[in-house]
Design a protein around this motif. Structure first.
Motif, PDB file in Angstrom:
ATOM      1  N   LEU A  70       0.840  -1.192   0.000  1.00  0.00           N
ATOM      2  CA  LEU A  70       0.000   0.000   0.000  1.00  0.00           C
ATOM      3  C   LEU A  70       0.880   1.249   0.000  1.00  0.00           C
ATOM      4  N   PRO A  71       1.568   1.503  -1.121  1.00  0.00           N
ATOM      5  CA  PRO A  71       2.472   2.654  -1.167  1.00  0.00           C
ATOM      6  C   PRO A  71       1.741   3.956  -0.856  1.00  0.00           C
ATOM      7  N   GLY A  72       2.359   4.781  -0.036  1.00  0.00           N
ATOM      8  CA  GLY A  72       1.781   6.068   0.316  1.00  0.00           C
ATOM      9  C   GLY A  72       0.857   6.044   1.508  1.00  0.00           C
ATOM     10  N   ALA A  73       0.488   4.873   1.973  1.00  0.00           N
ATOM     11  CA  ALA A  73      -0.442   4.783   3.101  1.00  0.00           C
ATOM     12  C   ALA A  73       0.301   4.904   4.418  1.00  0.00           C
ATOM     13  N   GLY A  74      -0.370   5.534   5.378  1.00  0.00           N
ATOM     14  CA  GLY A  74       0.215   5.700   6.692  1.00  0.00           C
ATOM     15  C   GLY A  74       1.282   6.776   6.705  1.00  0.00           C
ATOM     16  N   ASN A  75       1.720   7.111   7.890  1.00  0.00           N
ATOM     17  CA  ASN A  75       2.712   8.171   8.069  1.00  0.00           C
ATOM     18  C   ASN A  75       3.577   7.844   9.275  1.00  0.00           C
ATOM     19  N   GLY A  76       4.738   8.484   9.342  1.00  0.00           N
ATOM     20  CA  GLY A  76       5.656   8.229  10.437  1.00  0.00           C
ATOM     21  C   GLY A  76       5.835   9.431  11.338  1.00  0.00           C
TER      22      GLY A  76
END
Length: 453
Positions: free
Chosen positions: A30-36
């Motif tokens: 899921l490229p681009g999903a979520g954040n750090g």
């Protein structure tokens, strides 16, 4: 010389404490999903939806904790317009970068700091499209809307850290025109009406992965009762027969949940339920937390389809309470939920688990793995059916007493958290007191039919 190091009132040393959080958790499925750079603790959502204009307006309050010094951070939000962002009550700069909402607070956020983000936004929500996985997310209907989808859907209707590795609690308030129902996750917190609009309130106090959130608006027959001391809310779209197979299947929700609890341990949430929708575009069921959603295709026959109810309720343990750390391990959700179908079918007078196992063993394409099947095959038969075969192979290898003790212990130890295949194998070996990796390798990823245990 020291004066040269001053940048906006900070020394160079101080400025280095803060850097941008990642705009992606790095999950290749899921490229681009979520954040750090942060962990979300709680979402408080206030949504207003007008079906006539298909327009949504929202106020999202996101309470989070920085896991590093943040100069800026992202939330996932697809297609909607952001009017204002506050961080700890101070105006923050914001911009869009595709489906990312990039937020720069007035001051850096130190590691360990708890902070509150308020986002005012609105627009006409659109589904999220994937060539491999189809459409998910917010979809307008003739009488309302449905927000639903896996592996992503939440970012189509609210700003979110949209990956199951970051679970949070939720309060969801939905305002719709009088006469419409607005259903979501968790415990019902009542309704209020004002000036032709009704506000429905829901609260999910257990951590929930973002794709497990749902919003269902429209004309529904709602049944509210209590089961095992907890609210049980089911709803059936008015397009479906009032006393038809959908209503009959959902009426057995409490019974099926109790059957599964006898095998998996206590039901993990504070509410039960289910929603049978009438929109033909939705050709799947999804384990949205506490209140699974079922597409109309599951209820075409004359008899109630309780097998799909068993599958989605099993996910309340496997997938919802214990969630994926990464999508390549999705068999941990689907293999166990499929196995729960086998258990329930046997209990309900259908074919035995042994028969189901033998039939699937003979029909399986062993060249397709259950673990890391590839993005395009993450909902394929190897994940579901081969995954269930591996579960039963484990049962045959360790015996019933150890098997069910292992499942109950795993679910209790990992409750409200996330896990990987390696975590499960290690736990199984610890409980069984013997090496099990060769068994799992053979049944989950081996390229030829494994020997029967």
């Amino acid at each position: 010389m020291a004066a040269v190091l001053l940048v906006a009132g900070c020394t160079e040393h101080e400025d280095r404490r803060f850097r941008p959080g990642a705009a992606d958790v790095g999950d290749p499925y899921l490229p681009g999903a979520g954040n750090g750079g942060y962990h979300v603790d709680h979402y408080a959502l206030k949504i207003r939806y007008d079906p006539a204009g298909k327009r949504l307006t929202g106020q999202a309050t996101v309470t989070a904790t920085a896991t590093m010094g943040l100069s800026r951070f992202d939330l996932d939000l697809a297609g909607l317009t952001v009017d204002r962002v506050l961080v700890d009550a101070a105006v923050a700069k914001h911009r869009r970068a595709g489906n990312e909402l990039v937020i720069t607070p007035a001051h850096g956020l130190p590691a360990g700091k708890r902070f509150v983000v308020e986002v005012s936004y609105g627009g006409v929500p659109q589904p999220l499209h994937s060539d491999e996985l189809g459409d998910g997310g917010f979809q307008a209907t003739a009488d309302g809307a449905i927000a639903l989808g896996q592996p992503e859907s939440a970012s189509s209707w609210f700003p979110v850290n949209d990956h199951p590795s970051d679970k949070a609690t939720y309060d969801i308030e939905v305002t719709v025109p009088d006469g419409l129902t607005a259903l979501s996750n968790g415990v019902p917190k009542g309704q209020s009406t004002k000036d032709g609009w009704t506000t429905w309130r829901w609260s999910e106090g257990a951590p929930m992965a973002s794709y497990l959130t749902t919003l269902v608006i429209g004309n529904y027959r709602v049944s509210t009762s209590t089961h095992a001391g907890k609210p049980l809310v089911t709803a059936v779209a008015v397009e479906l027969p009032a006393n038809g197979p959908a209503a009959a299947a959902l009426a057995r929700t409490g019974e099926i949940a109790d059957f599964l609890a006898d095998r998996f341990g206590p039901y993990p949430f504070d509410a039960y339920g289910g929603i049978a929708i009438g929109d033909e575009r939705i050709r799947y069921a999804l384990e949205t937390q506490t209140r699974p959603v079922y597409g109309p295709g599951f209820f075409r026959g004359e008899r109630p389809n309780t097998t799909v109810v068993a599958h989605e309720l099993a996910h309340q343990w496997f997938g919802d309470s214990v969630s994926l750390a990464r999508w390549s391990d999705i068999w941990l959700n689907e293999g166990f939920a499929t196995y729960a179908e086998w258990l329930w079918t046997e209990h309900d007078g259908g074919r035995s688990v042994a028969q189901a196992f033998a039939e699937r063993y003979a029909a399986t394409d062993w060249t397709k793995p259950s673990v890391d099947p590839g993005r395009a095959a993450m909902f394929g038969e190897a994940v579901y059916q081969r995954g269930a075969l591996a579960v039963h192979a484990l049962r045959r290898a360790v015996g019933d007493e150890t098997f069910f003790r292992l499942l109950r212990g795993w679910l209790a130890e990992r409750r409200d958290g996330t896990a990987t295949t390696a975590d499960f194998v290690a736990y199984a070996e610890r409980v069984a007191g013997r090496p099990l990796r060769p068994l799992f390798d053979a049944w989950l990823v081996g390229a030829t039919a494994p020997a029967l245990p």
